[in-house]
Design a protein around this motif. Structure first.
Motif, short mmCIF file in Angstrom:
data_model
loop_
_atom_site.label_atom_id
_atom_site.label_comp_id
_atom_site.label_asym_id
_atom_site.label_seq_id
_atom_site.Cartn_x
_atom_site.Cartn_y
_atom_site.Cartn_z
N LEU A 137 7.70 4.85 -4.06
CA LEU A 137 6.52 5.71 -4.15
C LEU A 137 6.42 6.36 -5.52
N VAL A 138 7.54 6.83 -6.06
CA VAL A 138 7.53 7.46 -7.36
C VAL A 138 7.17 6.43 -8.43
N MET A 139 7.69 5.21 -8.32
CA MET A 139 7.36 4.17 -9.29
C MET A 139 5.87 3.83 -9.25
N LYS A 140 5.29 3.79 -8.04
CA LYS A 140 3.86 3.52 -7.93
C LYS A 140 3.06 4.65 -8.57
N ALA A 141 3.48 5.89 -8.34
CA ALA A 141 2.76 7.03 -8.90
C ALA A 141 2.90 7.07 -10.43
N SER A 188 0.82 -1.20 0.00
CA SER A 188 0.00 0.00 0.00
C SER A 188 0.87 1.26 0.00
N THR A 189 0.36 2.28 -0.66
CA THR A 189 1.05 3.57 -0.69
C THR A 189 1.20 4.14 0.72
N VAL A 190 0.19 3.93 1.53
CA VAL A 190 0.23 4.44 2.90
C VAL A 190 1.39 3.82 3.67
N TRP A 191 1.60 2.51 3.50
CA TRP A 191 2.70 1.85 4.21
C TRP A 191 4.05 2.33 3.72
N LEU A 192 4.16 2.61 2.43
CA LEU A 192 5.41 3.16 1.91
C LEU A 192 5.69 4.54 2.50
N ILE A 193 4.66 5.36 2.61
CA ILE A 193 4.82 6.70 3.20
C ILE A 193 5.21 6.59 4.67
N ILE A 194 4.57 5.69 5.40
CA ILE A 194 4.90 5.51 6.82
C ILE A 194 6.33 5.02 6.99
N ALA A 195 6.74 4.05 6.20
CA ALA A 195 8.10 3.51 6.30
C ALA A 195 9.14 4.57 5.95
N ALA A 196 8.88 5.35 4.90
CA ALA A 196 9.81 6.41 4.52
C ALA A 196 9.89 7.46 5.62
N GLY A 197 8.76 7.81 6.20
CA GLY A 197 8.75 8.78 7.30
C GLY A 197 9.51 8.30 8.52
N ILE A 198 9.37 7.04 8.84
CA ILE A 198 10.11 6.47 9.98
C ILE A 198 11.62 6.53 9.72
N LEU A 233 20.11 4.14 6.88
CA LEU A 233 18.83 4.84 6.94
C LEU A 233 18.61 5.72 5.71
N GLY A 234 19.66 6.36 5.24
CA GLY A 234 19.54 7.20 4.05
C GLY A 234 19.19 6.39 2.82
N VAL A 235 19.85 5.26 2.64
CA VAL A 235 19.56 4.41 1.48
C VAL A 235 18.14 3.83 1.59
N ALA A 236 17.74 3.43 2.77
CA ALA A 236 16.38 2.90 2.95
C ALA A 236 15.33 3.96 2.63
N ALA A 237 15.54 5.18 3.08
CA ALA A 237 14.59 6.26 2.78
C ALA A 237 14.53 6.52 1.28
N LEU A 238 15.68 6.52 0.62
CA LEU A 238 15.70 6.72 -0.83
C LEU A 238 14.96 5.61 -1.57
N VAL A 239 15.12 4.38 -1.11
CA VAL A 239 14.43 3.25 -1.73
C VAL A 239 12.91 3.39 -1.58
#
Length: 58
Positions: free
Chosen positions: A51-55, A5-15, A40-46
């Protein structure tokens, strides 16, 4: 990755971003801080790339 889900990707990136900020402001120093910040930086970028790929796929 279409079932995530997009929501889970946003939550994970925010964390990841919040954890990155906490590590920057912590007393952790040296090689340990560098490794944690890199992971953490690489994980956030991923997560943001996913998210961009989903959009772009819509």
């Amino acid at each position: 990755m279409s079932n995530v889900s997009t929501v889970w990707l946003i939550i994970a990136a925010g964390i990841c971003v919040i954890a990155f900020a906490l590590v920057v402001n912590s007393s952790l120093a040296g090689i340990a801080q560098l490794v944690v910040l890199t992971v953490l930086g690489v994980a956030a970028l991923v997560f943001f790339a996913l998210l961009v790929m989903k959009a772009a796929g819509r």
